[in-house]
Scaffold this motif. Structure first.
Motif, mmCIF file in Angstrom:
data_model
loop_
_atom_site.group_PDB
_atom_site.id
_atom_site.type_symbol
_atom_site.label_atom_id
_atom_site.label_comp_id
_atom_site.label_asym_id
_atom_site.label_seq_id
_atom_site.Cartn_x
_atom_site.Cartn_y
_atom_site.Cartn_z
ATOM 1 N N ASP A 162 49.687 94.682 -42.321
ATOM 2 C CA ASP A 162 51.394 94.764 -41.487
ATOM 3 C C ASP A 162 51.448 93.213 -41.371
ATOM 4 O O ASP A 162 50.624 92.561 -40.641
ATOM 5 C CB ASP A 162 51.024 95.632 -40.054
ATOM 6 C CG ASP A 162 51.204 96.868 -40.303
ATOM 7 O OD1 ASP A 162 51.857 97.594 -41.264
ATOM 8 O OD2 ASP A 162 50.625 97.673 -39.345
ATOM 9 N N TYR A 163 52.629 92.795 -41.732
ATOM 10 C CA TYR A 163 52.994 91.313 -41.185
ATOM 11 C C TYR A 163 53.117 91.198 -40.119
ATOM 12 O O TYR A 163 53.577 92.231 -39.116
ATOM 13 C CB TYR A 163 53.916 90.968 -42.354
ATOM 14 C CG TYR A 163 53.974 90.827 -43.789
ATOM 15 C CD1 TYR A 163 52.923 90.697 -44.419
ATOM 16 C CD2 TYR A 163 54.919 91.634 -44.330
ATOM 17 C CE1 TYR A 163 52.703 90.754 -45.962
ATOM 18 C CE2 TYR A 163 54.974 91.604 -45.861
ATOM 19 C CZ TYR A 163 53.850 91.299 -46.326
ATOM 20 O OH TYR A 163 53.810 91.613 -47.875
ATOM 21 N N ARG A 164 53.301 90.155 -39.251
ATOM 22 C CA ARG A 164 53.702 89.871 -38.143
ATOM 23 C C ARG A 164 55.193 90.334 -37.842
ATOM 24 O O ARG A 164 55.866 90.135 -38.768
ATOM 25 C CB ARG A 164 53.626 88.314 -37.454
ATOM 26 C CG ARG A 164 54.599 87.398 -38.476
ATOM 27 C CD ARG A 164 54.201 85.861 -38.149
ATOM 28 N NE ARG A 164 52.998 85.436 -37.943
ATOM 29 C CZ ARG A 164 52.672 84.426 -37.356
ATOM 30 N NH1 ARG A 164 53.450 83.681 -36.609
ATOM 31 N NH2 ARG A 164 51.366 84.074 -37.414
ATOM 32 N N GLY A 165 55.253 91.075 -36.841
ATOM 33 C CA GLY A 165 56.574 91.551 -36.558
ATOM 34 C C GLY A 165 57.077 93.045 -37.311
ATOM 35 O O GLY A 165 58.065 93.499 -37.139
ATOM 36 N N ARG A 166 55.866 93.494 -37.830
ATOM 37 C CA ARG A 166 56.021 94.918 -38.508
ATOM 38 C C ARG A 166 54.970 95.662 -38.349
ATOM 39 O O ARG A 166 53.816 95.112 -37.830
ATOM 40 C CB ARG A 166 56.047 94.544 -39.945
ATOM 41 C CG ARG A 166 57.273 93.916 -40.673
ATOM 42 C CD ARG A 166 57.457 92.584 -40.582
ATOM 43 N NE ARG A 166 57.643 91.843 -41.840
ATOM 44 C CZ ARG A 166 57.686 90.528 -41.705
ATOM 45 N NH1 ARG A 166 57.265 89.689 -41.216
ATOM 46 N NH2 ARG A 166 58.462 90.105 -43.110
ATOM 47 N N GLY A 167 55.043 96.793 -38.340
ATOM 48 C CA GLY A 167 54.197 98.252 -37.892
ATOM 49 C C GLY A 167 53.292 97.922 -36.897
ATOM 50 O O GLY A 167 53.871 97.627 -35.668
ATOM 51 N N ASP A 168 52.083 97.693 -36.887
ATOM 52 C CA ASP A 168 51.360 97.588 -35.689
ATOM 53 C C ASP A 168 50.842 96.111 -35.207
ATOM 54 O O ASP A 168 49.920 95.821 -34.158
ATOM 55 C CB ASP A 168 49.911 98.404 -35.876
ATOM 56 C CG ASP A 168 50.206 99.819 -35.515
ATOM 57 O OD1 ASP A 168 51.072 100.321 -35.009
ATOM 58 O OD2 ASP A 168 49.412 100.711 -36.065
ATOM 59 N N SER A 169 51.392 95.187 -36.008
ATOM 60 C CA SER A 169 51.030 93.800 -35.738
ATOM 61 C C SER A 169 52.168 93.429 -34.531
ATOM 62 O O SER A 169 53.185 93.589 -34.428
ATOM 63 C CB SER A 169 51.509 92.770 -36.985
ATOM 64 O OG SER A 169 50.453 93.186 -37.906
#
Length: 295
Positions: free
Chosen positions: A68-75
């Motif tokens: 997960d990139y920063r700002g997406r999903g559980d990041s």
């Protein structure tokens, strides 16, 4: 396969942000690990079915890491939206791989993930041992990018997951006639998170500033010099038959420039093909096995 088929992995970026990935399998047989990089607003869930195949069902099961990139999903979300860029995200991937102790891997890049692969090749060329590019190449078609931006800018908020499925089918159905009801449901469950039964896009809304700030009157940058750095690595390039982002002409030019490239055109799908559909898992598995054999 159930949810326990993967474990959650958390680590810190170089600027202290808490980031997340899913880890499938253990690679105990020595097979090369696979790193999965999602698209612009997408997350690790896009790779769930493919990761299950490669880590549990394949003849040579592999460790699979889906980020997960920063700002997406559980990041975690970044307070500075300008950090939502390919260079920073490539650095985040490198930090995660160092923490995991992965020095060499095969990479599967979906759309933006494929662009990050180009950057990683410049930053750490010895890291990449095989590459699967999913509907992305050195040239991003301006028309296709404008279509994505327009959709994200005006996408309505669905009231239920059934509404979300209907919305996706209405918007993307003409480009994806091959998808089944189950495929559409799986797509929606990957795109949205569940908040008390209501679907919510699983990314920081500030991420959209990175595309709305672009001047589409100017040509988009091309990455042919970076692509040249990939020509020594076995590559599988996948294109959706109805893609508006990766043109058939660009794919053909990739073939001309890369001496060890294989290609697949996925019928009845656009941008971006779902890698768990049809024969794609088996074909990706076979490519990864071939890429690991001595020349």
């Amino acid at each position: 396969m159930a949810e326990e088929s993967f474990s959650d992995f958390y680590y810190s970026s170089t600027d202290g942000l808490k980031l997340h990935a899913r880890v499938y399998g253990d690679g105990a047989n020595g097979a090369r690990p696979v790193v999965c990089l999602p698209g612009l607003t997408r997350n690790a869930r896009d790779f769930h079915e493919l990761a299950l195949h490669l880590s549990h069902k394949a003849k040579r099961p592999r460790k699979v890491v889906a980020f997960d990139y920063r700002g997406r999903g559980d990041s975690a979300y970044d307070e500075n939206w300008q950090n939502y860029n390919i260079g920073v995200e490539a650095g985040d991937i490198l930090a995660g791989l160092v923490t995991l102790g992965i020095e060499h891997a095969a990479f599967i890049g979906r759309s933006r993930g494929g662009l990050i692969v180009h950057v990683l090749a410049a930053m750490r060329p010895a890291l990449l041992k095989a590459i699967v590019l999913n509907d992305v190449g050195p040239v991003v078609e301006g028309e296709g990018f404008a279509h994505i931006r327009a959709y994200l800018e005006r996408a309505p908020q669905p009231a239920s997951f059934a509404d979300a499925v209907a919305l996706q089918r209405t918007t993307h159905g003409p480009a994806f006639p091959a998808l089944t009801d189950r495929d559409w449901e799986r797509m929606v469950r990957a795109l949205y998170r569940d908040e008390d039964g209501k679907p919510v896009p699983d990314f920081d809304p500030a991420l959209l500033k990175t595309i709305t700030s672009l001047d589409l009157a100017q040509p988009l940058p091309v990455l042919w010099p970076q692509f040249q750095g990939l020509t020594g690595v076995p590559m599988l390039a996948i294109r959706g038959e109805n893609s508006r982002l990766l043109s058939a002409a660009t794919l053909e030019e990739m073939v001309q420039r890369h001496p060890a490239i294989e290609t697949i055109t996925v019928e009845g799908q656009g941008h971006v093909p779902m890698l768990e559909t049809g024969a794609l898992p088996a074909r990706i598995e076979a490519f990864l096995d071939r890429a690991e054999q001595p020349a």
